[in-house]
Scaffold this active site. Structure first.
Site, PDB file in Angstrom:
ATOM      1  N   CYS A 173       0.847  -1.193   0.000  1.00  0.00           N
ATOM      2  CA  CYS A 173       0.000   0.000   0.000  1.00  0.00           C
ATOM      3  C   CYS A 173       0.886   1.249   0.000  1.00  0.00           C
ATOM      4  O   CYS A 173       1.707   1.440   0.897  1.00  0.00           O
ATOM      5  CB  CYS A 173      -0.917  -0.001   1.219  1.00  0.00           C
TER       6      CYS A 173
ATOM      7  N   CYS B 107       0.558   3.346   3.153  1.00  0.00           N
ATOM      8  CA  CYS B 107       1.259   2.740   4.298  1.00  0.00           C
ATOM      9  C   CYS B 107       2.763   2.993   4.184  1.00  0.00           C
ATOM     10  O   CYS B 107       3.449   3.189   5.190  1.00  0.00           O
ATOM     11  CB  CYS B 107       0.963   1.247   4.387  1.00  0.00           C
TER      12      CYS B 107
ATOM     13  N   ASP C 273      -1.116  16.218  -2.050  1.00  0.00           N
ATOM     14  CA  ASP C 273      -1.396  15.308  -3.161  1.00  0.00           C
ATOM     15  C   ASP C 273      -0.343  15.508  -4.250  1.00  0.00           C
ATOM     16  O   ASP C 273       0.017  16.635  -4.598  1.00  0.00           O
ATOM     17  CB  ASP C 273      -2.794  15.571  -3.736  1.00  0.00           C
TER      18      ASP C 273
ATOM     19  N   HIS D 198      -6.519   2.871   0.539  1.00  0.00           N
ATOM     20  CA  HIS D 198      -6.257   3.199   1.953  1.00  0.00           C
ATOM     21  C   HIS D 198      -7.078   4.459   2.172  1.00  0.00           C
ATOM     22  O   HIS D 198      -6.823   5.486   1.529  1.00  0.00           O
ATOM     23  CB  HIS D 198      -4.746   3.432   2.153  1.00  0.00           C
TER      24      HIS D 198
ATOM     25  N   HIS E 193      -8.859   7.813   2.559  1.00  0.00           N
ATOM     26  CA  HIS E 193      -8.259   9.147   2.627  1.00  0.00           C
ATOM     27  C   HIS E 193      -9.305  10.205   2.317  1.00  0.00           C
ATOM     28  O   HIS E 193     -10.114  10.039   1.415  1.00  0.00           O
ATOM     29  CB  HIS E 193      -7.074   9.277   1.658  1.00  0.00           C
TER      30      HIS E 193
HETATM   31  P1  AMP Z   1      -8.435   8.612  -4.981  1.00  0.00           P
HETATM   32  O1  AMP Z   1      -8.720   8.651  -6.440  1.00  0.00           O
HETATM   33  O2  AMP Z   1      -9.522   9.222  -4.143  1.00  0.00           O
HETATM   34  O3  AMP Z   1      -8.044   7.234  -4.498  1.00  0.00           O
HETATM   35  O4  AMP Z   1      -7.209   9.579  -4.752  1.00  0.00           O
HETATM   36  C1  AMP Z   1      -5.886   9.132  -4.689  1.00  0.00           C
HETATM   37  C2  AMP Z   1      -5.018  10.364  -4.684  1.00  0.00           C
HETATM   38  O5  AMP Z   1      -3.728  10.000  -4.244  1.00  0.00           O
HETATM   39  C3  AMP Z   1      -4.847  11.011  -6.071  1.00  0.00           C
HETATM   40  O6  AMP Z   1      -5.297  12.358  -6.019  1.00  0.00           O
HETATM   41  C4  AMP Z   1      -3.337  10.912  -6.311  1.00  0.00           C
HETATM   42  O7  AMP Z   1      -2.826  12.048  -6.979  1.00  0.00           O
HETATM   43  C5  AMP Z   1      -2.795  10.781  -4.909  1.00  0.00           C
HETATM   44  N1  AMP Z   1      -1.517  10.093  -4.787  1.00  0.00           N
HETATM   45  C6  AMP Z   1      -1.171   8.892  -5.302  1.00  0.00           C
HETATM   46  N2  AMP Z   1       0.079   8.564  -4.957  1.00  0.00           N
HETATM   47  C7  AMP Z   1       0.549   9.573  -4.183  1.00  0.00           C
HETATM   48  C8  AMP Z   1       1.780   9.833  -3.513  1.00  0.00           C
HETATM   49  N3  AMP Z   1       2.805   8.963  -3.552  1.00  0.00           N
HETATM   50  N4  AMP Z   1       1.902  10.989  -2.826  1.00  0.00           N
HETATM   51  C9  AMP Z   1       0.888  11.869  -2.771  1.00  0.00           C
HETATM   52  N5  AMP Z   1      -0.301  11.679  -3.362  1.00  0.00           N
HETATM   53  C10 AMP Z   1      -0.476  10.557  -4.069  1.00  0.00           C
HETATM   54 ZN    ZN Z   2      -2.358   1.315   3.647  1.00  0.00          ZN
END
Ligand code: AMP
Ligand code: ZN
Length: 111
Positions: A4, A7, A30, A97, A99
C-alpha cells in the site's frame, strides 16, 4: 499492508510532503494537485475504504473529521474548504487506503 503506497508514506519508506502528523493520522500534499491546496488526510492504520469503517475504528474517522478544519486553516484555507471521500472503483477511489481529500483555493474560488 506492505504494497500500500499510503502505508509506505506512513512508514516513511517513500517520501511525501507531510503537513500534519500525530499518533493516529497523517496529512500530506497530493502528488497531482487538482486545486491550489490539495491535501490528503489518512489514518495510520490500514483501513481500505469507508466500507471497512466499523464501530471499532469509527473513532479514528471522527478524529480525522474533527482535525480537518485545523489542517485547512493551517494551510491557508481561512474561508472554507472542500472534503472528498471516494469509495471503491465506482466512486473513483484509486488508492485503497481510506483518505479524505482536503481541497480549496486560498482565494476561495471553488466552483
Ligand atoms: P483517490 O482517487 O480518491 O483514491 O485519490 C488518490 C489520490 O492519491 C490522487 O489524487 C493521487 O494524486 C494521490 N496520490 C497517489 N500517490 C501519491 C503519492 N505517492 N503521494 C501523494 N499523493 C499521491
Ligand atoms: Zn495502507
Amino acid at each position: 499492508m506492505t504494497d500500500c503506497i499510503f502505508c509506505k508514506i506512513i512508514s516513511k519508506t517513500i517520501p511525501a510532503d507531510i503537513v500534519f502528523e500525530n499518533d493516529n493520522m497523517l496529512a500530506f500534499k497530493d502528488i497531482h494537485p487538482q486545486y491550489p491546496v490539495h491535501l490528503l488526510l489518512i489514518p495510520k492504520i490500514h483501513i481500505k475504504s469507508l466500507e471497512e469503517v466499523s464501530a471499532q475504528n469509527a473513532n479514528l474517522i471522527q478524529e480525522m473529521l474533527l482535525t480537518l478544519p485545523k489542517i485547512a486553516k493551517e494551510n491557508g484555507l481561512l474561508e472554507g474548504f472542500r472534503t472528498v471521500l471516494n469509495t471503491g472503483a465506482g466512486g473513483g477511489q484509486e488508492v485503497d487506503h481510506i483518505h479524505f481529500h482536503l481541497i480549496g483555493d486560498v482565494r476561495h474560488k471553488i466552483k
